[in-house]
Design a protein around this motif. Sequence first.
Motif, mmCIF file in Angstrom:
data_model
loop_
_atom_site.group_PDB
_atom_site.id
_atom_site.type_symbol
_atom_site.label_atom_id
_atom_site.label_comp_id
_atom_site.label_asym_id
_atom_site.label_seq_id
_atom_site.Cartn_x
_atom_site.Cartn_y
_atom_site.Cartn_z
ATOM 1 N N ALA A 11 3.051 105.622 17.964
ATOM 2 C CA ALA A 11 2.413 106.518 16.991
ATOM 3 C C ALA A 11 3.139 106.519 15.646
ATOM 4 C CB ALA A 11 2.351 107.929 17.559
ATOM 5 N N ILE A 12 4.434 106.329 15.655
ATOM 6 C CA ILE A 12 5.198 106.370 14.398
ATOM 7 C C ILE A 12 4.778 105.250 13.442
ATOM 8 C CG2 ILE A 12 7.203 104.999 15.089
ATOM 9 C CD1 ILE A 12 7.354 108.259 13.111
ATOM 10 N N ILE A 13 4.300 104.131 13.969
ATOM 11 C CA ILE A 13 3.878 103.042 13.077
ATOM 12 C C ILE A 13 2.699 103.482 12.226
ATOM 13 C CG2 ILE A 13 2.274 101.827 14.626
ATOM 14 C CD1 ILE A 13 4.700 100.135 12.189
ATOM 15 N N MET A 16 4.022 105.515 9.421
ATOM 16 C CA MET A 16 4.644 104.619 8.449
ATOM 17 C C MET A 16 3.587 103.864 7.641
ATOM 18 S SD MET A 16 7.058 101.332 8.919
ATOM 19 C CE MET A 16 5.721 100.215 8.533
ATOM 20 N N ILE A 17 2.539 103.404 8.307
ATOM 21 C CA ILE A 17 1.477 102.685 7.617
ATOM 22 C C ILE A 17 0.770 103.603 6.619
ATOM 23 C CG2 ILE A 17 -0.840 101.713 7.962
ATOM 24 C CD1 ILE A 17 0.336 100.162 10.330
ATOM 25 N N LEU A 18 0.535 104.838 7.014
ATOM 26 C CA LEU A 18 -0.073 105.796 6.089
ATOM 27 C C LEU A 18 0.803 105.950 4.840
ATOM 28 C CD1 LEU A 18 -2.228 107.905 5.355
ATOM 29 C CD2 LEU A 18 -0.850 109.579 6.625
ATOM 30 N N GLY A 19 2.100 106.090 5.038
ATOM 31 C CA GLY A 19 3.020 106.212 3.905
ATOM 32 C C GLY A 19 3.042 104.961 3.051
ATOM 33 N N ASP A 20 3.143 103.797 3.695
ATOM 34 C CA ASP A 20 3.172 102.529 2.962
ATOM 35 C C ASP A 20 1.882 102.308 2.184
ATOM 36 O OD1 ASP A 20 5.642 101.383 3.196
ATOM 37 O OD2 ASP A 20 5.057 99.883 4.674
ATOM 38 N N THR A 164 3.093 97.442 18.205
ATOM 39 C CA THR A 164 3.590 98.061 16.978
ATOM 40 C C THR A 164 3.981 97.002 15.956
ATOM 41 O OG1 THR A 164 4.334 99.986 18.226
ATOM 42 C CG2 THR A 164 5.348 99.637 16.065
ATOM 43 N N ALA A 165 4.685 95.974 16.412
ATOM 44 C CA ALA A 165 5.064 94.883 15.508
ATOM 45 C C ALA A 165 3.821 94.162 14.983
ATOM 46 C CB ALA A 165 5.995 93.904 16.223
ATOM 47 N N TRP A 169 2.504 93.730 11.107
ATOM 48 C CA TRP A 169 2.233 92.429 10.513
ATOM 49 C C TRP A 169 0.826 92.377 9.930
ATOM 50 C CZ3 TRP A 169 5.500 89.262 8.663
ATOM 51 C CH2 TRP A 169 5.132 87.959 8.327
ATOM 52 N N HIS A 170 -0.140 92.992 10.599
ATOM 53 C CA HIS A 170 -1.511 93.027 10.069
ATOM 54 C C HIS A 170 -1.575 93.841 8.778
ATOM 55 C CE1 HIS A 170 -3.049 90.813 13.388
ATOM 56 N NE2 HIS A 170 -2.870 91.780 14.272
ATOM 57 N N MET A 171 -0.786 94.925 8.698
ATOM 58 C CA MET A 171 -0.740 95.714 7.467
ATOM 59 C C MET A 171 -0.213 94.856 6.317
ATOM 60 S SD MET A 171 1.741 98.842 6.305
ATOM 61 C CE MET A 171 3.115 97.692 6.230
ATOM 62 N N VAL A 172 0.833 94.081 6.587
ATOM 63 C CA VAL A 172 1.418 93.213 5.566
ATOM 64 C C VAL A 172 0.372 92.202 5.087
ATOM 65 C CG1 VAL A 172 3.200 91.463 5.147
ATOM 66 C CG2 VAL A 172 3.781 93.559 6.381
ATOM 67 N N ASP A 173 -0.396 91.659 6.007
ATOM 68 C CA ASP A 173 -1.467 90.723 5.677
ATOM 69 C C ASP A 173 -2.510 91.402 4.796
ATOM 70 O OD1 ASP A 173 -3.375 88.672 5.654
ATOM 71 O OD2 ASP A 173 -4.124 89.165 7.640
ATOM 72 N N LEU A 174 -2.973 92.557 5.197
ATOM 73 C CA LEU A 174 -3.991 93.289 4.438
ATOM 74 C C LEU A 174 -3.509 93.593 3.020
ATOM 75 C CD1 LEU A 174 -6.666 94.860 4.230
ATOM 76 C CD2 LEU A 174 -5.458 96.824 5.188
#
Length: 187
Positions: A11-13, A16-20, A164-165, A169-174
């Motif tokens: 859940a923490i990811i 983190m994604i929301l913040g990023d 989670t990893a 990685w998908h967030m980085v791609d997006l």
Amino acid sequence: MSKPKRITGDAIIWVMILGDMTNFMVGFAYYGYLRNADLALFRQSQETLSIPIGASNSLIMLFSSWLMVLALSCVRQGRHKQAANFVLGALACGLAFTALKAWEFAQKAEAGIHFLTNDFYTLYYTLTGLHFTHVVVGTGLLACYAYILKNKPMTPGKVFYFETAAIYWHMVDLLWIVIFTLMYLLP
């Protein structure tokens, strides 16, 4: 009785994604604001970027995300060695991305273009540099998981760590796809 559904990954990811994503969205909005204020400067600066390098990095990131989808499928099926090979492929893509991006940064430096050249380049270096940092962190994660998957079978209860990893990685791609579109392609 069916098994209760759970959130994919830790859940923490998602926090983190929301913040990023919020941080990047503020950067994208600011880019739009400054671009509208001086469209000629932004278009002129944008012309100095290499669309072939940006497009290559986009394809590299998309391919690496696809490899992570395949890796996650293998992990969920207990095929850890095969998953490790897909992760190594995604890792190679991450390294290729960083090499191309570093080369692009070096070309800009050689041409005398730096962080304070103008507003476009301040945002270019801020957004692409922050993204570059995310890719470096992600490649570190991928290297760790490639090692783990090759040497220590992952128990079903630990799959969410790998999920989670993969989500990261998908967030980085997006993020790269949005950066590429805004900075390299937007007319």
